[in-house]
Design a protein around this motif. Structure first.
Motif, PDB file in Angstrom:
ATOM      1  N   GLN A  45      45.940  62.329  30.873  1.00 22.24           N
ATOM      2  CA  GLN A  45      45.943  60.866  30.653  1.00 22.24           C
ATOM      3  C   GLN A  45      44.749  60.378  31.499  1.00 22.24           C
ATOM      4  N   ALA A  46      44.162  61.048  32.242  1.00 22.33           N
ATOM      5  CA  ALA A  46      42.923  60.446  32.679  1.00 22.33           C
ATOM      6  C   ALA A  46      41.861  60.528  31.950  1.00 22.33           C
ATOM      7  N   ASP A  47      41.729  61.284  30.636  1.00 28.18           N
ATOM      8  CA  ASP A  47      40.736  61.353  29.928  1.00 28.18           C
ATOM      9  C   ASP A  47      40.896  61.077  28.358  1.00 28.18           C
ATOM     10  N   LEU A  48      42.167  60.352  28.374  1.00 26.22           N
ATOM     11  CA  LEU A  48      42.325  60.164  26.870  1.00 26.22           C
ATOM     12  C   LEU A  48      41.393  59.097  26.533  1.00 26.22           C
ATOM     13  N   PRO A  49      40.834  59.163  25.010  1.00 26.57           N
ATOM     14  CA  PRO A  49      39.880  58.369  24.679  1.00 26.57           C
ATOM     15  C   PRO A  49      40.500  57.048  24.445  1.00 26.57           C
ATOM     16  N   THR A  50      41.589  56.782  23.959  1.00 23.95           N
ATOM     17  CA  THR A  50      42.465  55.619  23.908  1.00 23.95           C
ATOM     18  C   THR A  50      43.638  55.476  24.664  1.00 23.95           C
ATOM     19  N   PRO A  51      44.187  54.669  25.041  1.00 21.68           N
ATOM     20  CA  PRO A  51      45.395  54.592  25.955  1.00 21.68           C
ATOM     21  C   PRO A  51      46.729  54.811  25.241  1.00 21.68           C
ATOM     22  N   MET A  52      47.644  55.542  25.771  1.00 19.44           N
ATOM     23  CA  MET A  52      48.932  55.694  25.089  1.00 19.44           C
ATOM     24  C   MET A  52      49.789  54.514  25.159  1.00 19.44           C
ATOM     25  N   LYS A  53      50.701  54.366  24.314  1.00 21.39           N
ATOM     26  CA  LYS A  53      51.574  52.981  24.152  1.00 21.39           C
ATOM     27  C   LYS A  53      52.668  53.349  25.192  1.00 21.39           C
ATOM     28  N   PRO A  54      53.056  52.205  25.897  1.00 29.49           N
ATOM     29  CA  PRO A  54      54.080  52.446  26.971  1.00 29.49           C
ATOM     30  C   PRO A  54      55.391  52.619  26.363  1.00 29.49           C
ATOM     31  N   PRO A  55      56.481  53.376  27.213  1.00 31.42           N
ATOM     32  CA  PRO A  55      57.576  53.553  26.882  1.00 31.42           C
ATOM     33  C   PRO A  55      58.483  51.936  27.063  1.00 31.42           C
ATOM     34  N   LEU A  56      59.228  51.929  26.281  1.00 33.45           N
ATOM     35  CA  LEU A  56      59.702  50.616  26.372  1.00 33.45           C
ATOM     36  C   LEU A  56      61.242  50.536  26.918  1.00 33.45           C
ATOM     37  N   HIS A  57      61.796  49.666  27.386  1.00 38.10           N
ATOM     38  CA  HIS A  57      63.147  49.309  27.946  1.00 38.10           C
ATOM     39  C   HIS A  57      63.814  48.959  26.607  1.00 38.10           C
ATOM     40  N   PRO A  58      64.892  49.721  26.440  1.00 39.60           N
ATOM     41  CA  PRO A  58      65.673  49.521  25.086  1.00 39.60           C
ATOM     42  C   PRO A  58      66.255  48.246  25.182  1.00 39.60           C
ATOM     43  N   LYS A 113      37.287  69.211  24.254  1.00 44.37           N
ATOM     44  CA  LYS A 113      37.151  68.514  23.126  1.00 44.37           C
ATOM     45  C   LYS A 113      36.582  67.105  23.063  1.00 44.37           C
ATOM     46  N   ILE A 114      37.461  66.424  23.853  1.00 45.65           N
ATOM     47  CA  ILE A 114      36.996  65.039  24.203  1.00 45.65           C
ATOM     48  C   ILE A 114      35.693  64.866  24.483  1.00 45.65           C
ATOM     49  N   TYR A 115      35.339  65.661  25.387  1.00 50.13           N
ATOM     50  CA  TYR A 115      33.888  65.564  25.870  1.00 50.13           C
ATOM     51  C   TYR A 115      32.945  66.337  25.084  1.00 50.13           C
ATOM     52  N   GLY A 116      33.302  66.631  23.784  1.00 51.40           N
ATOM     53  CA  GLY A 116      32.318  67.136  22.781  1.00 51.40           C
ATOM     54  C   GLY A 116      32.262  68.804  22.473  1.00 51.40           C
ATOM     55  N   LYS A 117      33.022  69.400  23.030  1.00 51.01           N
ATOM     56  CA  LYS A 117      33.164  70.731  22.737  1.00 51.01           C
ATOM     57  C   LYS A 117      33.919  71.097  21.334  1.00 51.01           C
ATOM     58  N   GLU A 118      33.596  72.105  20.776  1.00 52.78           N
ATOM     59  CA  GLU A 118      34.053  72.294  19.148  1.00 52.78           C
ATOM     60  C   GLU A 118      35.035  73.102  19.470  1.00 52.78           C
ATOM     61  N   ILE A 174      52.539  62.387  24.777  1.00 49.46           N
ATOM     62  CA  ILE A 174      51.106  62.908  24.997  1.00 49.46           C
ATOM     63  C   ILE A 174      50.867  63.808  23.802  1.00 49.46           C
ATOM     64  N   VAL A 175      51.752  64.898  23.425  1.00 46.34           N
ATOM     65  CA  VAL A 175      51.380  65.513  22.161  1.00 46.34           C
ATOM     66  C   VAL A 175      51.290  64.538  21.005  1.00 46.34           C
ATOM     67  N   SER A 176      52.234  63.657  20.984  1.00 52.29           N
ATOM     68  CA  SER A 176      52.182  62.726  19.789  1.00 52.29           C
ATOM     69  C   SER A 176      50.858  62.063  19.564  1.00 52.29           C
ATOM     70  N   HIS A 177      50.631  61.530  20.848  1.00 49.62           N
ATOM     71  CA  HIS A 177      49.122  60.821  20.969  1.00 49.62           C
ATOM     72  C   HIS A 177      48.168  61.442  20.440  1.00 49.62           C
ATOM     73  N   LEU A 178      48.131  62.716  21.039  1.00 50.21           N
ATOM     74  CA  LEU A 178      46.934  63.647  20.537  1.00 50.21           C
ATOM     75  C   LEU A 178      46.880  63.805  19.059  1.00 50.21           C
ATOM     76  N   VAL A 179      47.963  64.058  18.642  1.00 43.48           N
ATOM     77  CA  VAL A 179      48.057  64.312  16.966  1.00 43.48           C
ATOM     78  C   VAL A 179      47.685  63.195  16.252  1.00 43.48           C
ATOM     79  N   LYS A 180      48.341  62.093  16.738  1.00 39.98           N
ATOM     80  CA  LYS A 180      47.595  60.645  16.099  1.00 39.98           C
ATOM     81  C   LYS A 180      46.251  60.338  15.981  1.00 39.98           C
ATOM     82  N   GLU A 181      45.591  60.798  17.317  1.00 40.78           N
ATOM     83  CA  GLU A 181      44.158  60.645  17.584  1.00 40.78           C
ATOM     84  C   GLU A 181      43.350  61.692  16.856  1.00 40.78           C
ATOM     85  N   GLY A 182      43.799  62.728  16.177  1.00 42.36           N
ATOM     86  CA  GLY A 182      43.155  63.556  15.305  1.00 42.36           C
ATOM     87  C   GLY A 182      42.832  64.798  16.537  1.00 42.36           C
ATOM     88  N   LEU A 183      43.144  64.719  17.602  1.00 47.77           N
ATOM     89  CA  LEU A 183      42.754  65.748  18.691  1.00 47.77           C
ATOM     90  C   LEU A 183      43.508  67.117  18.491  1.00 47.77           C
TER      91      LEU A 183
END
Lengths: 453, 453
Positions: free
Chosen positions: A21-34, A280-285, A345-354
């Motif tokens: 979470q410290a290195d995500l390029p875009t922030p994650m959406k917060p969990p919501l109270h139902p 990868k976020i910091y440029g590694k292939e 977290i995994v969902s976010h990483l997939v959505k961001e193309g990482l």
């Protein structure tokens, strides 16, 4: 003599977990109270989780110290060896070097105790006396049983009924470690009784079992719920897999072209992946691939949406890929991959193309798993077979393209308690299965009316 | 942070096995031909074993090179870690440091593949295409199945019927590795049919299963028999356990006051013991203790005599402690400890006073095993529980005497396929059992008329 294993000494064990979470390029959406539809507040979660773990859940600190009491237990099986699968490579006859992190060496035989031990410890420190949880194939339930025993906590496990019946050894393992294991749906909770009233033969699901375990602790001051996947702090604890693997690869001067893991709730996959995602976020292939089953194609066929983590709609709304909270996957054998959702977290990483996702059929998975067992010796868990099948696909592609490739994957657990599934495969009682689109559309209807991310 | 594991790197794996026959203060008695009563000649064994293994059986060379093809397979799980059982020590609260060699990390979960891989290799090199064997609890049968698969040999396993029925996962493991597993007594052999005619419900025994496996290969040019214990070359192959442990103890500047193992046929015990027996022969002070079950007290209640290795009296006469070749132990759960005889090497060492023997009841064994699982995490095999119980006794004595003691033992295998036995123990379905003297006297009658050592 060619080296096969890369060890780390006890003193080389990582002393901190890594928080992606410290290195995500875009922030994650917060969990919501139902109820309110507003972001959940720490105190909303307090009846379910201890506050020290809630703090970890929302932390954005990059490195979090591992308490010495946890390290002491980790050392019972960690650092786990990194292996080079030379025999499997020979069999595939492709230009690949395959490394795998053997998480099967833990006492319950999987990666699950990495977070079980941590959760038992933090609950203990917080003054909790009993934990309740759900389990699918039983990997998680047995890991938590062991961890609770080690820290003197009581433990109750709601086990998905189909697995409870198919895998008696898993529940016997839980009792050997002193825990109580019940088939879910059970008549111990309102959530369970409701399902049983609708369908007395319900095979159960992780979603149902989660509802029961949560209901079991709410209102009991000295009891809390424990979840073996999905949550941010679970992935934090599992990061030790990837941190060790990173060090081990470095020791032998290797770096992976592709990092792979099977994904059910996402914890073993994220555990090995996050340190490489950071690179990868910091440029590694580097390519990072999650392997899921075609029978529960959350990442490859589900939408990114707000959804409940459980069937009875008691959890916060999580931003994730999901097939809908009342999705009931067929009782295929890879019980650990049958969850309707995926870690935010995994969902976010997939959505961001990482991270890329790929779905594999269980026949292909078991066929690769048997090849593995017959060359490398170790019999993989049915869940693990899915990533092995994905590794085989990578190797084939490398061969077709004539390009060398270094593959690193998480061998998440052994399958010697899952041998009935191998028997079914070897005697042709397993069939290929792709989830019909209509079934997905039906399940997704339960998302209507929920907030959109 | 206190160190728990002592690793050896792949490159530190021993390159030679150790042959205790080179260092025995007095020579062993020779095996005898049952027909002539004269020492058996290598060619007498040729229909049953390949000549390269027969040569190892009679070799008195001290060090024997491990072929690189075998080392390559060993590296899949060897060197195995040496652990210090710090959590168990705390529980016992005695002045002991307990080290254990974890042989449970191998793919089938025990020490058995150390010789299985070697035997499959030597048979392959000799031009053999199929191996046949017996198995009790299934540890040996599964190890040989894996080894045969690795070297492209066919494998047939006669499994003691009571275990075949109680331990379905073991036979599923054998099929996962491509072997054929039959319950013994079976109707595939004359020996099996004879037993079934007398007692259709015979639970089987190792002695019977050995007879069947031998009959299965005699006369087939391309098939040979494989035995997982008792023989000299089995102990030679297993010496790698003790050689590694010796190096590992040296690495941390420790030397054991006592070395322990459970003993059924004697292979895992001798495997860890022989390098230390050698030290003892050359003047080092060290106690060496074999732990056997009270239900099959070969070393503690049997005479040292010439006896057959099997029930049908087809093997050479071996000089060993024995309860008589038609001894049928009760179907207790530690299937691997139910053999009527004991390896001639182990028997010789006991007779010469180099090794002590002790019998333990299964209730005491399981009780110690559960304590172990709940502190160290790893669930031991029922066989292994017997040595753990002996370790507990040592620790108690050390406490009473107020004397520090360093204990090294062989954790011969894990018990996660033996959980039904734990279930029986935890639900009070196991009972203490000491073999009645009349039963021993009756069984020993079968020794009458045989040559005396």
């Amino acid at each position: 003599m060619d080296q096969v294993k890369v060890n780390l000494e006890d003193r080389e064990i990582p002393r901190q977990w890594y928080n992606i979470q410290a290195d995500l390029p875009t922030p994650m959406k917060p969990p919501l109270h139902p109820g309110t539809g507003k972001p959940i507040r720490p105190q909303d979660l307090a009846p379910v989780f201890p506050m020290n773990l809630i703090e970890q859940e929302v932390s954005t600190e990059r490195w979090i110290d591992i308490p010495s009491e946890i390290l002491e237990k980790y050392l019972l099986w960690r650092p786990t060896p990194l292996y080079r699968a030379r025999n499997f490579e020979k069999l595939l006859d492709a230009p690949v070097r395959i490394y795998y992190k053997n998480e099967g060496v833990s006492p319950p035989g999987s990666h699950k105790p990495n977070t079980a031990v941590a959760q038992a410890y933090y609950n203990k420190v917080f003054g909790i006396e009993r934990l309740s949880t759900e389990t699918g194939a039983g990997q998680w339930g047995s890991a938590l049983s062991m961890a609770c025993q080690m820290f003197g906590l009581k433990c109750r496990v709601f086990m998905v009924r189909v697995s409870f019946e198919q895998k008696p050894y898993r529940r016997l393992m839980m009792s050997a470690w002193g825990a109580e294991c019940l088939p879910s749906p059970s008549d111990r909770t309102a959530a369970g009784r409701k399902i049983l009233a609708e369908n007395p033969d319900s095979p159960g699901s992780l979603g149902i079992a989660i509802s029961e375990a949560i209901e079991d602790v709410v209102g009991d001051e000295k009891a809390r719920y424990s979840l073996g996947s999905v949550l941010n702090y679970v992935i934090l604890h599992q990061s030790i897999i990837g941190l060790e693997a990173h060090k081990q690869m470095e020791k032998i001067g290797e770096y992976p072209d592709v990092v792979m893991g099977c994904a059910g709730g996402g914890s073993n996959f994220a555990g090995i992946a996050v340190p490489f995602v950071r690179d990868k976020i910091y440029g590694k292939e580097v390519r990072i691939v999650a392997a899921e089953p075609t029978s529960c194609p959350t990442l490859t066929k589900g939408p990114f949406a707000y959804d409940f983590g459980d069937t009875a709609m008691t959890t916060p709304l999580l931003p994730m890929y999901t097939l809908g909270h009342d999705f009931l996957p067929l009782p295929i054998h890879a019980g650990g991959l049958r969850y309707h959702g995926m870690a935010p977290i995994v969902s976010h990483l997939v959505k961001e193309g990482l991270v890329e996702a790929r779905a594999l059929d269980q026949i292909e998975a078991f066929s690769s798993g048997v090849q593995w067992a017959r060359s490398e010796g170790f019999i993989p868990a049915p869940e693990t077979n899915h990533v092995i099948a994905a590794v085989v696909q990578e190797a084939k592609r490398a061969k077709e393209e004539g390009k060398e490739r270094v593959i690193l994957f998480n061998w998440s657990g052994h399958g010697i308690i899952d041998l009935a599934a191998y028997d079914a495969f070897l005697s042709n009682r397993l069939t290929p299965y792709e989830l019909p689109d209509e079934e997905i559309q039906r399940a997704l209807k339960t998302l209507e009316g929920l907030p959109k991310p």
